[in-house]
Design a protein around this motif. Structure first.
Motif, mmCIF file in Angstrom:
data_model
loop_
_atom_site.group_PDB
_atom_site.id
_atom_site.type_symbol
_atom_site.label_atom_id
_atom_site.label_comp_id
_atom_site.label_asym_id
_atom_site.label_seq_id
_atom_site.Cartn_x
_atom_site.Cartn_y
_atom_site.Cartn_z
ATOM 1 N N ASP A 138 -5.155 0.384 -8.924
ATOM 2 C CA ASP A 138 -4.225 1.338 -9.508
ATOM 3 C C ASP A 138 -4.766 2.757 -9.357
ATOM 4 O O ASP A 138 -5.878 3.053 -9.808
ATOM 5 C CB ASP A 138 -4.036 1.002 -10.986
ATOM 6 N N ALA A 166 0.190 -0.739 -2.056
ATOM 7 C CA ALA A 166 0.438 -1.053 -3.465
ATOM 8 C C ALA A 166 -0.492 -2.145 -3.978
ATOM 9 O O ALA A 166 -0.677 -2.284 -5.194
ATOM 10 C CB ALA A 166 1.894 -1.468 -3.656
ATOM 11 N N VAL A 167 -1.086 -2.931 -3.078
ATOM 12 C CA VAL A 167 -1.995 -4.000 -3.498
ATOM 13 C C VAL A 167 -3.386 -3.474 -3.839
ATOM 14 O O VAL A 167 -4.202 -4.207 -4.406
ATOM 15 C CB VAL A 167 -2.122 -5.066 -2.394
ATOM 16 N N LEU A 168 -3.672 -2.227 -3.531
ATOM 17 C CA LEU A 168 -4.979 -1.648 -3.811
ATOM 18 C C LEU A 168 -5.092 -1.294 -5.301
ATOM 19 O O LEU A 168 -4.094 -1.310 -6.021
ATOM 20 C CB LEU A 168 -5.191 -0.405 -2.945
ATOM 21 N N THR A 185 0.599 -11.533 6.668
ATOM 22 C CA THR A 185 0.539 -10.845 5.387
ATOM 23 C C THR A 185 1.863 -10.845 4.644
ATOM 24 O O THR A 185 1.896 -10.610 3.441
ATOM 25 C CB THR A 185 0.089 -9.384 5.587
ATOM 26 N N GLU A 186 2.956 -11.120 5.345
ATOM 27 C CA GLU A 186 4.263 -11.209 4.691
ATOM 28 C C GLU A 186 5.183 -12.057 5.562
ATOM 29 O O GLU A 186 5.160 -11.961 6.788
ATOM 30 C CB GLU A 186 4.872 -9.815 4.482
ATOM 31 N N MET A 210 2.683 -0.433 1.469
ATOM 32 C CA MET A 210 1.655 -1.347 1.966
ATOM 33 C C MET A 210 0.372 -1.257 1.149
ATOM 34 O O MET A 210 -0.360 -2.242 1.021
ATOM 35 C CB MET A 210 1.361 -1.064 3.442
#
Length: 249
Positions: A26, A22-24, A159-160, A20
């Motif tokens: 790197d 992973a969008v933040l 969100t999905e 969840m």
């Protein structure tokens, strides 16, 4: 939110947290900047979670310690390669319950906002100041609040969406307390999964005042981990604090 505790968010979301988040930004970019500030360490992460930043930072040769309230999140950290190298204290990071001093203390990805009262947040700054080594840095990252996201004090966002999956974020907003209580709701053919959370958001100017009360001052503020300028259009910030008596950088 009745029954909500410091460990609730982590315990409920640990199994899907990395996916969840992973969008933040790197974690490698975070680790690069933090390594510059930490030297050999030790560095202390408040809310270390599954080690998304702690492990890349340790891979850069920095000794990393962490605090987290959720045993489930720490289990996720330990299960990763190198996870045993991070020293973790299990508990609420509000009071920074560790000994010693650190050239770098950091709290990333809005985690500071999980302290749900102004008193807790002010107390955390004071506790960090007591653990920060001379010349050290306290790095805090967070979003810039946007109360317009909550029409009528609430919001529901998809969100999905898939053939057999719906993920929703439902939230209630208290503008007086600057608090948002939310649920990540996942609906699949197997049923409904609820992952609750709560934050008290803080504007950068309020953070700067908390720092001043703790004997710290703002050294730098960026719009992102690549040292992007911070300005009126910035949706987030990376704020670097130091002891108020430190020589100008």
């Amino acid at each position: 939110m009745e029954g909500y505790r410091p460990e609730t968010y982590g315990d409920r979301i640990a199994d899907v947290y990395d996916a969840m988040m992973a969008v933040l930004p790197d974690p490698a970019d975070c680790a690069d900047r933090l390594a510059e500030l930490a030297g050999p360490g030790p560095a202390l992460e408040l809310g270390v979670g599954t080690g998304r930043v702690a492990l890349p930072l340790a891979a850069r040769g920095v000794e990393v310690h962490g605090i987290d309230a959720s045993a489930a999140m720490v289990e996720g950290l330990r299960a990763k390669p190198g996870g045993d190298a991070v020293t973790v204290t299990l508990g609420d990071f509000a009071g920074v319950p560790v000994e010693g001093s650190y050239p770098l203390v950091y709290v990333v990805f809005n985690t500071f906002f999980s302290l749900l009262t102004q008193d807790q947040q002010v107390g955390c700054f004071a506790a960090v100041a007591g653990r920060l080594a001379p010349g050290g840095a306290f790095v805090l990252t967070g979003f810039v609040p946007d109360p317009t996201l909550y029409s009528g004090g609430q919001s529901v966002r998809t969100t999905e969406l898939g053939l057999d999956l719906v993920r929703l974020d439902a939230a209630l907003h208290d503008p007086v307390a600057q608090r948002v209580d939310f649920q990540h709701v996942t609906v699949t053919g197997d049923g409904v999964r609820l992952r609750p959370g709560a934050i008290r958001y803080v504007w950068p100017s309020e953070l700067d005042l908390m720092a001043r009360l703790a004997g710290l001052r703002l050294r730098e503020r960026w719009g992102g981990w690549r040292r992007e300028p911070f300005g009126a259009a910035s949706g987030g910030h990376v704020s670097v604090y130091e002891h108020a008596g430190a020589a100008a950088s």
